[in-house]
Design a protein around this motif. Structure first.
Motif, PDB file in Angstrom:
ATOM      1  N   PHE A   1      -4.358  -5.441  -2.283  1.00  0.00           N
ATOM      2  CA  PHE A   1      -4.071  -6.587  -3.138  1.00  0.00           C
ATOM      3  C   PHE A   1      -2.813  -7.306  -2.681  1.00  0.00           C
ATOM      4  N   SER A   2      -2.771  -8.592  -3.009  1.00  0.00           N
ATOM      5  CA  SER A   2      -1.609  -9.399  -2.654  1.00  0.00           C
ATOM      6  C   SER A   2      -0.381  -8.935  -3.442  1.00  0.00           C
ATOM      7  N   PRO A   3       0.790  -8.837  -2.808  1.00  0.00           N
ATOM      8  CA  PRO A   3       2.013  -8.479  -3.547  1.00  0.00           C
ATOM      9  C   PRO A   3       2.340  -9.481  -4.650  1.00  0.00           C
ATOM     10  N   GLN A   4       1.900 -10.739  -4.478  1.00  0.00           N
ATOM     11  CA  GLN A   4       2.177 -11.779  -5.466  1.00  0.00           C
ATOM     12  C   GLN A   4       1.153 -11.782  -6.615  1.00  0.00           C
ATOM     13  N   ASP A   5      -0.011 -11.170  -6.381  1.00  0.00           N
ATOM     14  CA  ASP A   5      -1.061 -11.161  -7.410  1.00  0.00           C
ATOM     15  C   ASP A   5      -1.788  -9.823  -7.331  1.00  0.00           C
ATOM     16  N   GLN A   6      -1.456  -8.940  -8.223  1.00  0.00           N
ATOM     17  CA  GLN A   6      -2.018  -7.595  -8.209  1.00  0.00           C
ATOM     18  C   GLN A   6      -3.481  -7.546  -8.637  1.00  0.00           C
ATOM     19  N   PHE A   7      -4.066  -8.678  -8.998  1.00  0.00           N
ATOM     20  CA  PHE A   7      -5.456  -8.707  -9.431  1.00  0.00           C
ATOM     21  C   PHE A   7      -6.385  -9.342  -8.394  1.00  0.00           C
TER      22      PHE A   7
ATOM     23  N   LEU B   1       1.575   2.124  -2.483  1.00  0.00           N
ATOM     24  CA  LEU B   1       0.833   2.619  -3.638  1.00  0.00           C
ATOM     25  C   LEU B   1       0.655   1.554  -4.717  1.00  0.00           C
ATOM     26  N   SER B   2       1.551   0.576  -4.739  1.00  0.00           N
ATOM     27  CA  SER B   2       1.501  -0.444  -5.794  1.00  0.00           C
ATOM     28  C   SER B   2       0.446  -1.516  -5.555  1.00  0.00           C
ATOM     29  N   ASN B   3      -0.027  -1.670  -4.315  1.00  0.00           N
ATOM     30  CA  ASN B   3      -0.998  -2.745  -4.056  1.00  0.00           C
ATOM     31  C   ASN B   3      -2.247  -2.266  -3.315  1.00  0.00           C
ATOM     32  N   VAL B   4      -2.577  -0.992  -3.442  1.00  0.00           N
ATOM     33  CA  VAL B   4      -3.805  -0.447  -2.871  1.00  0.00           C
ATOM     34  C   VAL B   4      -4.532   0.337  -3.955  1.00  0.00           C
ATOM     35  N   GLY B   5      -5.844   0.138  -4.049  1.00  0.00           N
ATOM     36  CA  GLY B   5      -6.605   0.870  -5.053  1.00  0.00           C
ATOM     37  C   GLY B   5      -8.098   0.725  -4.842  1.00  0.00           C
ATOM     38  N   PHE B   6      -8.867   1.609  -5.467  1.00  0.00           N
ATOM     39  CA  PHE B   6     -10.325   1.548  -5.369  1.00  0.00           C
ATOM     40  C   PHE B   6     -10.886   0.601  -6.419  1.00  0.00           C
TER      41      PHE B   6
ATOM     42  N   MET C   1       5.014  -0.007   5.678  1.00  0.00           N
ATOM     43  CA  MET C   1       3.864  -0.241   6.557  1.00  0.00           C
ATOM     44  C   MET C   1       3.218  -1.571   6.216  1.00  0.00           C
ATOM     45  N   HIS C   2       2.786  -2.297   7.229  1.00  0.00           N
ATOM     46  CA  HIS C   2       2.158  -3.596   7.044  1.00  0.00           C
ATOM     47  C   HIS C   2       0.837  -3.648   7.814  1.00  0.00           C
ATOM     48  N   VAL C   3      -0.027  -4.540   7.379  1.00  0.00           N
ATOM     49  CA  VAL C   3      -1.249  -4.844   8.105  1.00  0.00           C
ATOM     50  C   VAL C   3      -1.369  -6.358   8.178  1.00  0.00           C
ATOM     51  N   THR C   4      -1.847  -6.874   9.316  1.00  0.00           N
ATOM     52  CA  THR C   4      -1.987  -8.316   9.491  1.00  0.00           C
ATOM     53  C   THR C   4      -3.402  -8.743   9.138  1.00  0.00           C
ATOM     54  N   LEU C   5      -3.508  -9.591   8.126  1.00  0.00           N
ATOM     55  CA  LEU C   5      -4.794 -10.119   7.693  1.00  0.00           C
ATOM     56  C   LEU C   5      -4.716 -11.636   7.695  1.00  0.00           C
ATOM     57  N   ALA C   6      -5.665 -12.253   8.390  1.00  0.00           N
ATOM     58  CA  ALA C   6      -5.682 -13.726   8.473  1.00  0.00           C
ATOM     59  C   ALA C   6      -4.339 -14.252   8.959  1.00  0.00           C
ATOM     60  N   SER C   7      -3.785 -13.591   9.980  1.00  0.00           N
ATOM     61  CA  SER C   7      -2.529 -13.979  10.632  1.00  0.00           C
ATOM     62  C   SER C   7      -1.311 -13.823   9.745  1.00  0.00           C
TER      63      SER C   7
ATOM     64  N   LEU D   1     -10.307  -5.401   2.486  1.00  0.00           N
ATOM     65  CA  LEU D   1     -10.996  -4.161   2.162  1.00  0.00           C
ATOM     66  C   LEU D   1     -10.920  -3.214   3.350  1.00  0.00           C
ATOM     67  N   TYR D   2     -10.899  -1.915   3.050  1.00  0.00           N
ATOM     68  CA  TYR D   2     -10.848  -0.904   4.112  1.00  0.00           C
ATOM     69  C   TYR D   2     -12.279  -0.450   4.403  1.00  0.00           C
ATOM     70  N   LEU D   3     -12.787  -0.865   5.565  1.00  0.00           N
ATOM     71  CA  LEU D   3     -14.157  -0.562   5.967  1.00  0.00           C
ATOM     72  C   LEU D   3     -14.181  -0.123   7.418  1.00  0.00           C
ATOM     73  N   LEU D   4     -15.003   0.875   7.736  1.00  0.00           N
ATOM     74  CA  LEU D   4     -15.156   1.348   9.120  1.00  0.00           C
ATOM     75  C   LEU D   4     -13.804   1.682   9.751  1.00  0.00           C
ATOM     76  N   ASP D   5     -12.982   2.388   8.978  1.00  0.00           N
ATOM     77  CA  ASP D   5     -11.700   2.932   9.456  1.00  0.00           C
ATOM     78  C   ASP D   5     -10.655   1.880   9.794  1.00  0.00           C
ATOM     79  N   ARG D   6     -10.737   0.727   9.184  1.00  0.00           N
ATOM     80  CA  ARG D   6      -9.699  -0.290   9.406  1.00  0.00           C
ATOM     81  C   ARG D   6      -9.718  -1.293   8.259  1.00  0.00           C
ATOM     82  N   TRP D   7      -8.628  -2.063   8.143  1.00  0.00           N
ATOM     83  CA  TRP D   7      -8.538  -3.113   7.138  1.00  0.00           C
ATOM     84  C   TRP D   7      -9.161  -4.401   7.673  1.00  0.00           C
ATOM     85  N   TRP D   8      -9.914  -5.067   6.798  1.00  0.00           N
ATOM     86  CA  TRP D   8     -10.555  -6.342   7.140  1.00  0.00           C
ATOM     87  C   TRP D   8     -10.128  -7.400   6.125  1.00  0.00           C
TER      88      TRP D   8
END
Length: 266
Positions: free
Chosen positions: A35-41, A14-19, A1-7, A46-53
């Motif tokens: 988190f970015s796949p290239q930088d886990q830190f 599970l490896s790049n999502v966390g609270f 699954m992917h999400v488009t952020l800033a084009s 952020l997930y706000l109002l039922d969507r990723w921003w």
């Protein structure tokens, strides 16, 4: 699954999502971060109002006319403050001579600097009389600007000076503190302020701990001896010019004395 952020498509797993805690050590309120796949830190959304921003979208407001220093009051503004401090500043734009700011607490006194509807900076204050989180039995002795930041793409436009002026306007005490250690950039901002308001040379102090008199250093006095500030450069140039004039005057006097001596002997 992917999400488009800033084009850009960003994978979700599970490896790049966390609270992440919104208020540092206070774990009661958290936000879901991607988190970015290239930088886990480094968070990229952020997930706000039922969507990723994306972070840049969160740093914009629906009101393009919002401008200037606005006090942080709502949860949304707290999230914007978190992104500016913990993500933009600490992870992306912090200089080598700067120390990271602590997370702002849920009730911290802070203002976000808006420009054309975008959040471009912030500053926070420890009011006089408030408890110090490090020394719980001690209170701050004067208002202290605890943190200040302007995004790199908006620097050299007087925005740091604008926030310092706002800080001074909001507190009427005879002494105001800025948290030690100040960066080179902040010394220059203070130098510009003092050149505009020379009567305030005893107003601004670099302070440690809770700002007792023994924990304060007058910023105007310190700027005079810092090699990288415009104020010190102007002082050095003035001193050099005075030295040159003294030498010229001395030589003219010597020449006049020599001339008088020749005339007398003749």
């Amino acid at each position: 699954m992917h999400v488009t952020l800033a084009s850009k498509p960003v994978p979700i797993g599970l490896s790049n999502v966390g609270f992440v805690p919104l208020y540092g050590a206070d774990l009661r309120q958290k936000v879901l971060a991607l988190f970015s796949p290239q930088d886990q830190f480094t968070a990229v959304g952020l997930y706000l109002l039922d969507r990723w921003w994306s972070l840049e979208d969160i740093l914009k407001t629906a009101d393009p006319a919002r401008d200037g220093c606005v006090e942080v009051e709502t949860l949304g503004e707290r999230i914007v403050l978190y992104i500016l401090n913990r993500v933009v500043y600490r992870a992306m734009e912090m200089s080598s001579d700067e120390l990271p700011f602590l997370c702002h607490g849920e009730s911290d006194n802070a203002k976000i600097l808006w420009k054309d509807g975008q959040a471009v900076g912030f500053y926070s204050v420890k009011p006089s009389g408030s408890l110090c989180s490090t020394f719980l039995t001690q209170c701050y002795q004067l208002p202290i600007m605890d943190s200040i930041f302007v995004r790199k793409c908006h620097r050299d436009n007087g925005l740091g000076l604008q926030m310092l002026e706002n800080f001074v306007e909001c507190f009427k005490e005879d002494c105001l503190g800025l948290r030690y250690p100040l960066s080179k950039v902040m010394y220059k901002v203070c130098g510009k302020y003092l050149s505009l308001y020379p009567a305030d040379r005893d107003l601004l102090w670099e302070v440690e701990s809770v700002g007792r008199p023994s924990q304060r250093t007058n910023i105007a006095n310190k700027i005079q001896y810092l090699p990288f500030t415009e104020h010190s450069v102007a002082n050095r140039v003035g001193a050099e010019n005075e030295g040159v004039m003294e030498k010229v005057t001395s030589r003219i006097q010597e020449a006049m004395e020599y001339t008088v001596e020749i005339v007398v002997r003749f």
